[in-house]
Design a protein around this motif. Structure first.
Motif, PDB file in Angstrom:
ATOM      1  N   TRP A  45      48.896  80.118  39.975  1.00  0.00           N
ATOM      2  CA  TRP A  45      47.998  79.153  40.330  1.00  0.00           C
ATOM      3  C   TRP A  45      48.324  77.909  39.777  1.00  0.00           C
ATOM      4  N   TYR A  46      48.073  76.906  40.462  1.00  0.00           N
ATOM      5  CA  TYR A  46      48.477  75.316  40.121  1.00  0.00           C
ATOM      6  C   TYR A  46      47.369  74.614  40.485  1.00  0.00           C
ATOM      7  N   HIS A  47      47.092  73.459  39.558  1.00  0.00           N
ATOM      8  CA  HIS A  47      46.317  72.120  39.829  1.00  0.00           C
ATOM      9  C   HIS A  47      46.864  71.090  39.600  1.00  0.00           C
ATOM     10  N   ARG A  48      46.716  70.279  40.787  1.00  0.00           N
ATOM     11  CA  ARG A  48      47.534  68.949  40.609  1.00  0.00           C
ATOM     12  C   ARG A  48      46.300  67.879  40.210  1.00  0.00           C
ATOM     13  N   ASP A  49      46.742  67.033  39.078  1.00  0.00           N
ATOM     14  CA  ASP A  49      45.772  65.815  38.666  1.00  0.00           C
ATOM     15  C   ASP A  49      45.797  64.889  39.639  1.00  0.00           C
ATOM     16  N   PRO A  50      44.782  64.357  40.070  1.00  0.00           N
ATOM     17  CA  PRO A  50      44.468  63.371  41.004  1.00  0.00           C
ATOM     18  C   PRO A  50      44.977  61.900  40.604  1.00  0.00           C
ATOM     19  N   LYS A  51      44.970  61.892  39.231  1.00  0.00           N
ATOM     20  CA  LYS A  51      45.156  60.446  38.779  1.00  0.00           C
ATOM     21  C   LYS A  51      46.660  60.313  38.485  1.00  0.00           C
ATOM     22  N   THR A  52      47.288  61.469  37.674  1.00  0.00           N
ATOM     23  CA  THR A  52      48.946  61.269  37.359  1.00  0.00           C
ATOM     24  C   THR A  52      49.782  62.179  38.291  1.00  0.00           C
ATOM     25  N   GLY A  53      49.328  62.974  39.053  1.00  0.00           N
ATOM     26  CA  GLY A  53      49.976  63.736  40.113  1.00  0.00           C
ATOM     27  C   GLY A  53      50.733  65.018  39.507  1.00  0.00           C
ATOM     28  N   ILE A  54      50.297  64.933  38.190  1.00  0.00           N
ATOM     29  CA  ILE A  54      51.038  66.205  37.659  1.00  0.00           C
ATOM     30  C   ILE A  54      50.540  67.341  37.845  1.00  0.00           C
ATOM     31  N   ILE A  55      51.475  68.540  38.004  1.00  0.00           N
ATOM     32  CA  ILE A  55      51.108  69.782  38.549  1.00  0.00           C
ATOM     33  C   ILE A  55      51.142  70.727  37.310  1.00  0.00           C
ATOM     34  N   ASP A  56      50.000  71.402  36.951  1.00  0.00           N
ATOM     35  CA  ASP A  56      50.084  72.293  35.884  1.00  0.00           C
ATOM     36  C   ASP A  56      49.576  73.838  36.421  1.00  0.00           C
ATOM     37  N   LYS A  57      50.299  74.547  35.802  1.00  0.00           N
ATOM     38  CA  LYS A  57      49.894  76.056  36.069  1.00  0.00           C
ATOM     39  C   LYS A  57      48.551  76.609  35.438  1.00  0.00           C
ATOM     40  N   VAL A  58      47.472  77.068  36.083  1.00  0.00           N
ATOM     41  CA  VAL A  58      46.076  77.196  35.813  1.00  0.00           C
ATOM     42  C   VAL A  58      46.223  78.832  35.300  1.00  0.00           C
ATOM     43  N   LYS A  59      45.646  78.989  34.022  1.00  0.00           N
ATOM     44  CA  LYS A  59      45.532  80.368  33.579  1.00  0.00           C
ATOM     45  C   LYS A  59      44.101  80.533  33.071  1.00  0.00           C
ATOM     46  N   LEU A  60      43.335  81.507  33.682  1.00  0.00           N
ATOM     47  CA  LEU A  60      42.103  81.807  33.369  1.00  0.00           C
ATOM     48  C   LEU A  60      42.012  82.366  31.878  1.00  0.00           C
ATOM     49  N   LEU A  61      41.126  81.931  31.037  1.00  0.00           N
ATOM     50  CA  LEU A  61      40.804  82.433  29.697  1.00  0.00           C
ATOM     51  C   LEU A  61      39.996  83.685  29.462  1.00  0.00           C
TER      52      LEU A  61
END
Length: 141
Positions: free
Chosen positions: A125-141
């Motif tokens: 699962w991934y999220h793209r930050d709308p301001k920076t365009g950086i894509i990070d992997k999402v991990k549920l805690l």
């Protein structure tokens, strides 16, 4: 609500989609074409009230000129989640880059990579930050 619960709630839709993909994998197992898993997942998600588009064309532009090259995104859910499906032995970096490129080209905030493998269902699962365009992997805690 504490921060962990709030964070998990924000990304709960990833679990829901993965749960539907698990139903598809349990029914069909491994060995079908991606298109079969795609059709089944689309059906289940629509039964839950999601708007699902299948094989969405993604044109490529150079500045304001549309080139004669397009890509096809497997599924776009609720207008903001790209789901790229695979039916291969294992996921590797080129498969991730395909999804990341789609996310960057469309500016959509969420992406999922789901593999219907012989070992079982696998998802990232991934999220793209709308301001920076950086894509990070999402991990549920």
């Amino acid at each position: 609500m504490d921060l962990i619960a709030e964070y998990n709630k924000k990304y709960e839709f990833f679990r829901e989609i993965t749960g539907m993909a698990m139903k598809v994998h349990r029914k069909y197992r491994y060995g079908l074409l991606e298109s079969a898993y795609e059709a089944a997942l689309k059906y289940l998600l629509e039964q839950k009230g999601h708007k699902v588009e299948r094989q969405v064309c993604l044109p490529i532009y150079w500045d304001d000129v549309q080139l004669d090259q397009t890509y096809r995104m497997d599924l776009v859910i609720d207008g903001d989640i790209i789901v790229e499906l695979k039916a291969i032995a294992h996921i590797d970096t080129p498969h991730r880059r395909q999804l990341w490129n789609y996310m960057n080209l469309t500016h959509l905030p969420f992406g999922m990579l789901i593999n219907f493998s012989p070992e079982g269902l696998y998802s990232e699962w991934y999220h793209r930050d709308p301001k920076t365009g950086i894509i990070d992997k999402v991990k549920l805690l």
